[in-house]
Design a protein around this motif. Structure first.
Motif, short mmCIF file in Angstrom:
data_model
loop_
_atom_site.label_atom_id
_atom_site.label_comp_id
_atom_site.label_asym_id
_atom_site.label_seq_id
_atom_site.Cartn_x
_atom_site.Cartn_y
_atom_site.Cartn_z
N PRO A 291 0.84 -1.22 0.00
CA PRO A 291 0.00 0.00 0.00
C PRO A 291 0.87 1.26 0.00
O PRO A 291 0.61 2.20 -0.74
N TYR A 292 1.86 1.27 0.86
CA TYR A 292 2.84 2.35 0.87
C TYR A 292 4.18 1.75 0.50
O TYR A 292 4.66 0.85 1.17
N GLN A 293 4.80 2.26 -0.53
CA GLN A 293 6.09 1.73 -0.93
C GLN A 293 7.20 2.33 -0.09
O GLN A 293 8.25 1.72 0.12
N THR A 294 6.96 3.54 0.38
CA THR A 294 7.96 4.24 1.19
C THR A 294 7.25 5.05 2.26
O THR A 294 6.24 5.68 1.98
N VAL A 295 7.79 4.99 3.47
CA VAL A 295 7.23 5.81 4.54
C VAL A 295 8.28 6.84 4.94
O VAL A 295 9.45 6.52 5.12
N VAL A 296 7.85 8.09 5.02
CA VAL A 296 8.75 9.16 5.41
C VAL A 296 8.62 9.41 6.90
O VAL A 296 7.52 9.64 7.41
N VAL A 297 9.74 9.31 7.60
CA VAL A 297 9.75 9.59 9.04
C VAL A 297 10.58 10.86 9.28
O VAL A 297 11.80 10.83 9.16
N LEU A 320 8.03 13.25 -5.62
CA LEU A 320 7.73 11.82 -5.83
C LEU A 320 6.24 11.56 -6.11
O LEU A 320 5.84 10.42 -6.35
N LYS A 321 5.47 12.63 -6.08
CA LYS A 321 4.03 12.47 -6.28
C LYS A 321 3.73 11.77 -7.61
O LYS A 321 4.23 12.15 -8.66
N GLY A 322 2.93 10.70 -7.54
CA GLY A 322 2.55 9.97 -8.74
C GLY A 322 3.62 8.99 -9.20
O GLY A 322 3.39 8.22 -10.13
N LYS A 323 4.78 9.01 -8.57
CA LYS A 323 5.86 8.10 -8.97
C LYS A 323 6.05 6.97 -7.98
O LYS A 323 6.37 5.85 -8.36
N VAL A 324 5.87 7.30 -6.71
CA VAL A 324 6.04 6.31 -5.65
C VAL A 324 4.87 6.45 -4.68
O VAL A 324 4.45 7.58 -4.39
#
Length: 483
Positions: A291-297, A320-324
């Motif tokens: 669902p989430y490929q990357t989480v920003v902390v 990264l919008k629309g890319k990841v």
RNA sequence: CGGGGUGUGGCGCAGUUGGUAGCGCGCCUGGUUUGGGACCAGGAGGUCCGCGGUUCAAGUCCGCGCACCCCGACCA
């Protein structure tokens, strides 16, 4: 794993009790919850998002082969189920019935579909007049219900979501071709999208679908050494065509029976993803289905840092919008808490953004599968992140493949077979003489079932004797204990 | 459906020979914190799985159900 350090403390060790680990992961990662009705499950947003990715990826693969989507009803007249003898017999114990409606007893009880071969057979019979109407290539995404005695979230529930494809063809050859074509679609999805290596092959007579001529499946090996049937494709021959009178007028002026196929993959595949890739810290999701490929902390100490970090987070989000598929965790929890939480929930890559990164115009990427860290300058991020996601995708497949190789055994000795099944589990590949009675005896004695007769057989005729009966072998078969 | 186990705040658990329910985590409020599950202070939250029984008194004893977990049987 290169880093054995265990950060997530809330779940059981995989090795101690695999099924307990599985249940805890499903519930703590918020994939699913128990429902008030026995055997039913509530799929939570995070779990459903995985399913939506599965749907999107599989649906695209179906459509590439000319399949279109439609919808058929939930309720099926009793008489329909009775038109194919093997089919009724196979499903009778699992069917739930609606007997009342509008405050009155119904004249004919209605089955809640356990699968839709019958109602689709009835419908196709009306639609098909001429060979020009063929083939029909329809899929539907829906829910089905099969009363189960023992249920497990995702793996076996009374109600589950799936897709069921139903095709009708002019010839048996064409149906066979379609059966194998969809099996290959499933293989490609499992291996390329879900990163699950699968054995591809044919089911034995004992294990085939009720009413099918032949059943094929993809079989995966779970982390505890048990097998999971992850998708099936059936050549139904003319069995359902006969039962529902699916006939067409051929070019030679003769009325002929159609040949049909059906094929399905269910939410069970989510259970497979969990059990193939997960570790003792929780889920590990392959990037293509995550669902989430990357989480920003984000990380900061002082207000000044907070604004610098916040600005960088925003730039990254835009970039990264629309890319990841990106999740920015702005909750009040501490960074350490977030690290653990998102690891448990299997996000493939974590992006740490702190004061040091704000200063250097870079971010820190950390892989979930091996916890390797990598500082990436902002101007390289747009290229590097998708690349790293692909690396994780491939690494997960590779790791699962190696696990399967380590847990696949070859033997000609039944004694050794029993020992492997009892002590090690895994896939056991043997020479086999296709004997149903022997198959049942093996199941009785060892609990192992014939999972699949792989399409991938040795060149030429199989040499040697069946490992159990000693009769001349006709093929190689794979046995395992299964879910 | 058979054998075993477990049901107590959201989660994990304690609860003695029956005497009127507690701990940790989480949650809420305020403050200090934040690069691997922070800290202090205050606070909210319970038909003890359900029904029936024994008793002056039941989370605790008895009976019958139900649910979940484990092992089987069954199962595309």
């Amino acid at each position: 794993m290169t880093n054995e350090e265990k950060y997530v403390e809330e779940i059981a060790d995989q090795g101690d009790n695999f099924s307990q680990w599985y249940n805890q992961v499903v519930r703590k990662a918020e994939l699913a919850d128990y429902a008030p009705v026995r055997g039913c499950m509530i799929i939570r947003p995070y779990g459903y998002a995985i399913w939506e990715n599965v749907q999107r990826l599989m649906d695209a693969r179906f459509k590439e082969t000319g399949v279109v989507n439609a919808y058929f009803p939930l309720l099926i007249p009793r008489s329909f189920l009775e038109k194919e003898a093997e089919h009724v017999e196979g499903f009778a114990p699992e069917v739930a019935w609606v007997t009342r409606g509008g405050g009155e007893e119904l004249e004919e009880p209605l089955a809640i579909r356990p699968t839709s071969e019958t109602i689709i057979g009835h419908t196709y019979a009306k639609w098909i007049q001429s060979y020009r109407d063929l083939p029909i290539l329809i899929n539907q995404w829906n829910n089905v219900m099969r009363w189960e005695k023992r249920t497990t979230l995702f793996l076996r529930t009374s109600e589950f979501l799936w897709q069921e494809g139903h095709t009708a063809h002019r010839t048996l050859e064409e149906a066979q071709e379609r059966t194998l074509q969809m099996l290959e679609v499933y293989r490609a999805f499992a291996e390329e999208d879900a990163a699950i290596p699968v054995l591809v092959g044919r089911k034995s007579e004992n294990e085939k679908f009720a009413g099918a001529l032949r059943t094929y499946s993809i079989e995966a090996l779970m982390g505890d050494g048990k097998a999971l049937q992850a998708g099936t494709s059936h050549n139904l021959g003319q069995n359902f065509a006969r039962g529902f009178d699916m006939q067409y007028l051929d070019a030679d002026g003769q009325r002929k029976l159609c040949a049909t196929t059906s094929w399905g993959v269910s939410t069970r595949i989510i259970g497979g993803i969990i059990m193939v890739h997960g570790d003792s810290s929780g889920l590990i999701l392959p990037p293509r289905v995550a669902p989430y490929q990357t989480v920003v902390v984000p990380i900061w100490r002082k207000d000044a840092e907070k604004s610098a970090v916040g600005a960088l987070v925003e730039r990254v989000e835009k970039m990264l919008k629309g890319k990841v598929r990106l999740k920015v965790d702005m909750s009040e929890n501490t960074p350490g808490w977030k690290f653990n939480e998102w690891e448990m929930r299997g996000v493939p890559i974590r992006m740490e953004i702190g004061p040091r990164d704000a200063q250097n115009d870079s971010v820190m990427l950390v892989r979930r599968d091996n916890r390797v860290k990598e500082a990436v300058p902002l101007d390289a991020l747009q290229a590097r992140l998708p690349e790293l996601l692909e690396e994780v995708q491939h690494a997960l497949f590779q790791r699962a493949l190696e696990f399967r190789a380590r847990n696949t055994y070859y033997t000609d000795s039944y004694e050794e077979f029993k020992h492997i099944i009892a002590e090690k589990r895994g896939f056991v590949r043997v020479k086999w003489a296709e004997d149903s009675a022997a198959e049942l005896a093996i199941k009785e004695e060892t609990k192992a079932t014939l999972r699949v007769i792989p399409l991938d057989q040795p060149e030429g005729d199989v040499q040697g004797k069946c490992f159990y009966t000693g009769k001349p072998a006709t093929c190689e078969a794979v046995f395992a204990r299964a879910y």
